[in-house]
Design a protein around this motif. Structure first.
Motif, mmCIF file in Angstrom:
data_model
loop_
_atom_site.group_PDB
_atom_site.id
_atom_site.type_symbol
_atom_site.label_atom_id
_atom_site.label_comp_id
_atom_site.label_asym_id
_atom_site.label_seq_id
_atom_site.Cartn_x
_atom_site.Cartn_y
_atom_site.Cartn_z
ATOM 1 N N ASN A 248 0.805 -1.224 0.000
ATOM 2 C CA ASN A 248 0.000 0.000 0.000
ATOM 3 C C ASN A 248 0.841 1.278 0.000
ATOM 4 O O ASN A 248 0.296 2.377 0.105
ATOM 5 N N GLN A 249 2.156 1.136 -0.139
ATOM 6 C CA GLN A 249 3.031 2.300 -0.244
ATOM 7 C C GLN A 249 3.253 2.653 -1.727
ATOM 8 O O GLN A 249 3.069 1.822 -2.604
ATOM 9 N N PRO A 250 3.658 3.908 -2.010
ATOM 10 C CA PRO A 250 3.970 4.274 -3.401
ATOM 11 C C PRO A 250 5.244 3.575 -3.866
ATOM 12 O O PRO A 250 6.057 3.097 -3.065
ATOM 13 N N LEU A 251 5.413 3.518 -5.195
ATOM 14 C CA LEU A 251 6.612 2.921 -5.773
ATOM 15 C C LEU A 251 7.850 3.699 -5.360
ATOM 16 O O LEU A 251 7.786 4.919 -5.150
ATOM 17 N N GLU A 253 11.293 5.756 -5.896
ATOM 18 C CA GLU A 253 11.479 6.841 -6.860
ATOM 19 C C GLU A 253 12.021 6.344 -8.201
ATOM 20 O O GLU A 253 11.550 6.775 -9.268
ATOM 21 N N ALA A 256 9.231 4.757 -10.125
ATOM 22 C CA ALA A 256 8.246 5.760 -10.536
ATOM 23 C C ALA A 256 8.744 6.524 -11.763
ATOM 24 O O ALA A 256 7.980 6.806 -12.690
ATOM 25 N N GLY A 277 5.011 -0.983 -3.098
ATOM 26 C CA GLY A 277 4.118 -0.813 -4.237
ATOM 27 C C GLY A 277 4.146 -1.942 -5.239
ATOM 28 O O GLY A 277 3.532 -1.828 -6.309
ATOM 29 N N THR A 294 2.264 -3.862 -10.298
ATOM 30 C CA THR A 294 1.974 -2.618 -9.576
ATOM 31 C C THR A 294 0.483 -2.571 -9.283
ATOM 32 O O THR A 294 -0.301 -3.392 -9.752
ATOM 33 N N GLN A 295 0.074 -1.563 -8.511
ATOM 34 C CA GLN A 295 -1.337 -1.456 -8.144
ATOM 35 C C GLN A 295 -2.223 -1.207 -9.363
ATOM 36 O O GLN A 295 -3.399 -1.575 -9.368
ATOM 37 N N GLU A 296 -1.653 -0.604 -10.423
ATOM 38 C CA GLU A 296 -2.441 -0.385 -11.645
ATOM 39 C C GLU A 296 -2.469 -1.618 -12.540
ATOM 40 O O GLU A 296 -3.248 -1.678 -13.489
#
Length: 430
Positions: A248-251, A253, A256, A277, A294-296
């Protein structure tokens, strides 16, 4: 492919059938078709039924018939091979349409047409009054086999198949011809099938799965082994081996930036096998690759000290599994093409390997010892050829379709095929 001039009626039937022709009849009259028939009649008798002194001579005639009645005599000979050669040329002058799709909507027909265009297959599209005005798509001659192979299903298509549906029907085709996983090691768990079950697991573990992966689990399989892609976890294993906190954290850097740049280049992996992520979906010791989503729903792949961000669309990601099945089917499809060709197995060194001979034998119902060597297969090639031609007679051609041969007729016609092919072989290889 055999020489046309040496054909007999049985071989002609198989040759035309194997080349995607169907607007013909062999040894009987049809309706609006060219027909090869055997008769003691003279040309005039075929039309007027008058007696003649030549009546005792057996003749082979190519005729045009309407509703089972001879209308025109196109060719006649006492030589079966000559009549077959003329019949072949006559039939090949016409394109033979096959129904590839009959749909409820124009949109479904258009999707099939787009795929056929990509495959560089000629097609026609119209609308027929069948249970309402339905869009129809037809292809011609041998292209029907390409379409059948591409979709992995019995034609015509009655609805447009989604990628998961195509995966399932193509996998069923593979398992039909390779039930023991000898040629494509694909073993899958049944799909979850229940949205409620999957949602409950997500809530329990605090991990909301990407939509494309949910489709995979619900409609394709709940994990399994894919020969070229690796071993995929079941959803239960995915939940146990991933952290909700990390997921649940962002990718990070660097990932990204890689995503934003839409770069598919392989980069040096900064270190580690698990990043925020990312959701791991394959075994830790997966022999092919470490794979994450990834989440997407985009795919991230790690191989050793390299990492790659692949921006697949959901359909492209799922299609990778379809491509893997079709890769496994490729050898089988080559053998099916061989069965349609009418050739001898003994003429092809490629088919003398144990695995390919076994696959061919299993397809036509001939028992082969799993411990056979290549040399033993070579010794058996005449027996295999005989069985192949029995299979062809029982499964291919208008004569099989129309007459439903019994065992004695099958044996007789198989012998006629073997004798003629042997005759051809001696001429071509003196």
């Amino acid at each position: 492919m055999w020489e046309v001039k040496y054909l007999n009626a049985e071989l002609l039937d198989l040759k035309l059938w194997g080349e995607g022709c169907h607007l013909y009849q062999i040894c009987q009259t049809g309706d609006g078709e060219s027909c090869l028939i055997q008769t003691r009649d003279t040309p005039q008798e075929s039309l007027s039924r008058r007696s003649d002194t030549l009546r005792e001579h057996e003749r082979w005639q190519v005729v045009h018939a309407e509703r089972g009645v001879v209308q025109n005599l196109l060719f006649e000979s006492t030589d079966e091979a000559e009549a077959c050669a003329f019949m072949y040329q006559e039939i090949k002058r016409t394109k033979h349409p096959h129904l590839a799709g009959l749909f409820q909507t124009d949109a479904e027909a258009e999707q099939l047409c787009q795929v056929l265009t990509q495959l560089q297959i000629q097609f026609s599209r119209d609308i027929i009054p069948f249970e309402g005005w339905q869009p129809r798509v037809r292809v011609y001659d041998q292209d029907i086999f390409t379409v059948e192979r591409h979709f992995g299903s019995q034609l015509p298509l009655r609805k447009w198949l989604t990628v998961p549906e195509r995966i399932n029907v193509t996998l069923a085709r593979l398992r039909k011809f390779d039930p023991y996983n000898r040629y494509a090691e694909i073993t899958t768990n049944p799909p979850i099938g229940s949205e409620a079950t999957l949602s409950a697991l997500e809530a329990q573990h605090g991990i909301k799965l990407p939509e494309v992966y949910r489709t995979f689990l619900l409609e394709v399989c709940n994990g399994g082994n894919w020969e070229r892609l690796g071993h995929y976890w079941s959803v239960e294993e995915v939940m146990v081996n991933n952290s909700a906190e990390l997921w649940n954290q962002p990718l990070p850097e660097f990932l990204a930036k890689l995503k934003a740049a839409k770069s598919k280049d392989w980069l040096k992996n900064p270190g580690g096998q698990q990043y925020p992520g990312l959701l791991r979906i394959v075994d830790w010791d997966n022999p092919v690759r470490d794979l994450f989503l990834t989440q997407e729903g985009y795919e991230v792949e790690i191989q050793g000290d390299l990492i790659n961000f692949s921006e697949f669309s959901p359909e492209q990601w799922l299609k990778d599994f379809l491509d893997d099945i079709q890769y496994g089917l490729s050898t089988i499809e080559q053998l099916l093409a061989f069965l349609r060709s009418g050739e001898f197995i003994q003429d092809y060194a490629y088919f003398h390997s144990v695995n390919v001979a076994r696959l061919l034998a299993e397809t036509i119902g001939l028992d082969i010892d799993p411990e056979l060597t290549n040399e033993q297969v070579m010794v058996m090639r005449h027996e295999i050829d005989h069985k192949i031609n029995q299979w062809r007679i029982e499964n291919m051609g208008k004569m099989w379709y129309n007459f439903g041969f019994n065992a004695e007729q099958v044996e007789l016609r198989t012998q006629r095929i073997l004798e003629r092919l042997g005759y051809i072989y001696n001429i071509l290889h003196p």
